[in-house]
Design a protein around this motif. Sequence first.
Motif, PDB file in Angstrom:
ATOM      1  N   HIS A  47       0.943  -1.208  -0.302  1.00 49.43           N
ATOM      2  CA  HIS A  47       0.182   0.241   0.041  1.00 49.43           C
ATOM      3  C   HIS A  47       0.798   1.196   0.001  1.00 49.43           C
ATOM      4  CE1 HIS A  47      -3.360   2.506   2.472  1.00 49.43           C
ATOM      5  NE2 HIS A  47      -2.973   3.008   1.153  1.00 49.43           N
ATOM      6  N   VAL A  48       0.845   1.815  -0.842  1.00 47.77           N
ATOM      7  CA  VAL A  48       1.552   3.335  -1.104  1.00 47.77           C
ATOM      8  C   VAL A  48       0.507   4.644  -0.976  1.00 47.77           C
ATOM      9  CG1 VAL A  48       2.879   4.716  -2.702  1.00 47.77           C
ATOM     10  CG2 VAL A  48       3.169   2.414  -2.749  1.00 47.77           C
ATOM     11  N   LEU A  49       1.158   5.628  -0.278  1.00 45.61           N
ATOM     12  CA  LEU A  49       0.375   6.853   0.098  1.00 45.61           C
ATOM     13  C   LEU A  49       1.348   7.897  -0.628  1.00 45.61           C
ATOM     14  CD1 LEU A  49      -1.635   8.407   1.688  1.00 45.61           C
ATOM     15  CD2 LEU A  49       0.183   8.599   3.640  1.00 45.61           C
ATOM     16  N   ILE A  50       0.431   8.555  -1.381  1.00 45.99           N
ATOM     17  CA  ILE A  50       1.071   9.667  -2.291  1.00 45.99           C
ATOM     18  C   ILE A  50       0.294  11.009  -1.849  1.00 45.99           C
ATOM     19  CG2 ILE A  50       1.669  10.437  -4.270  1.00 45.99           C
ATOM     20  CD1 ILE A  50       1.581   7.637  -5.388  1.00 45.99           C
ATOM     21  N   LEU A  51       1.306  11.815  -1.235  1.00 38.74           N
ATOM     22  CA  LEU A  51       0.813  13.441  -0.562  1.00 38.74           C
ATOM     23  C   LEU A  51       1.171  14.382  -1.653  1.00 38.74           C
ATOM     24  CD1 LEU A  51       1.616  12.742   2.973  1.00 38.74           C
ATOM     25  CD2 LEU A  51      -0.499  12.078   1.746  1.00 38.74           C
ATOM     26  N   GLY A  52       0.298  15.503  -1.958  1.00 42.52           N
ATOM     27  CA  GLY A  52       0.406  16.787  -2.466  1.00 42.52           C
ATOM     28  C   GLY A  52      -0.300  17.672  -1.424  1.00 42.52           C
ATOM     29  N   ARG A  78      -2.374  -1.468  -3.390  1.00 45.18           N
ATOM     30  CA  ARG A  78      -3.397  -0.368  -3.429  1.00 45.18           C
ATOM     31  C   ARG A  78      -2.545   0.940  -3.266  1.00 45.18           C
ATOM     32  NH1 ARG A  78      -6.333   0.186   1.803  1.00 45.18           N
ATOM     33  NH2 ARG A  78      -4.862  -1.203   2.719  1.00 45.18           N
ATOM     34  N   VAL A  79      -3.165   2.169  -3.856  1.00 48.06           N
ATOM     35  CA  VAL A  79      -2.388   3.427  -3.795  1.00 48.06           C
ATOM     36  C   VAL A  79      -3.508   4.415  -3.296  1.00 48.06           C
ATOM     37  CG1 VAL A  79      -1.394   5.333  -5.181  1.00 48.06           C
ATOM     38  CG2 VAL A  79      -0.751   2.883  -5.897  1.00 48.06           C
ATOM     39  N   THR A  80      -2.925   4.910  -2.151  1.00 49.13           N
ATOM     40  CA  THR A  80      -3.913   6.143  -1.599  1.00 49.13           C
ATOM     41  C   THR A  80      -3.433   7.463  -2.162  1.00 49.13           C
ATOM     42  OG1 THR A  80      -4.609   5.014   0.365  1.00 49.13           O
ATOM     43  CG2 THR A  80      -5.073   7.274   0.356  1.00 49.13           C
TER      44      THR A  80
END
Length: 307
Positions: free
Chosen positions: A20-25, A53-55
Amino acid sequence: MLNQKLFESFTIEGSQPGKHVLILGGIHGDEYEPMAAVRRLRTQISSEKLSGRVTLVPVVNQPAYERINRRGPDDLDLARTFPGSPEGSITQQIAHEVTQLIQAADYLIDLHTGGLYSNLAPFSGYTLHPDPAILEIQRHMARAFNLPVVWGTSAHLDGRSLSAARDHGVPAIYAEWGGGSGCDPKAVKGYATGCLSVLSALGMLDIPVEQKPILYHIEDDREESGHLQLQNHAPVAGFFEPAVQLMDQVQVGDVLGSICSVMGEEKTSVITNQTGVILGLRTLPYVEKDEWLAVILETEQARANNE
Ligand SMILES: [Zn+2]
């Protein structure tokens, strides 16, 4: 406030199980390229080709975004507020909520820019994590992000999303590119491609990636390394005119630019005490005394450390 969402997120479920990868901007409200890039990823990541999964969170700090500011209405910098608190002010609540997301993820990618007042050359960064296994994954992710500069810095800085990731054993990288009040399409595209490349490198996304050359990969383990606002401050207030460009090489004693008075009779040179490559530069001409003007990747210092 109860049950009201602090920010909007979107999760893409892959057709196969996996990490599971979390990508933030938008940790900072005035950094636009990451917001556009994370939004773009929503259509670019195909569920069929994804394992795991990518959030995606395009705008983490919506209250800051809506006031066109780095900071929220409580004047706190979200990137100095982690791990936050559920009972605190709005920025502390957001930090707490993001910490929960980080804890639930296997990897973190946090995207930034120079904000309204400055421009940054493209680079990816990571902390020199004390756990060698996590450090190796972070190095791998930062190199896979496909930008010309890779920078490993102190693991001791607190309050950042990367500090929360460090404390929960979640491998994490950040990236910097662009800024200065616009939204550079090249940076948006490069950011989206960088994230896809990392997903591919983690074995989560089945896509071909063309790896670009890395010009500098520096690891600097000094206590405050990676704190971008620490050096090259304005000696006086006034109108700043840079004499250098992003990615220029400079040495101790070189002139970075000058600051002049309204009529221009008084002119103060800005001299650097660092040797390296210009990674960040102020673009907004008016500057207060002690505000930062440039970020320099210290190539010589790191070389001396490695010898
Ligand atoms: Zn930022």
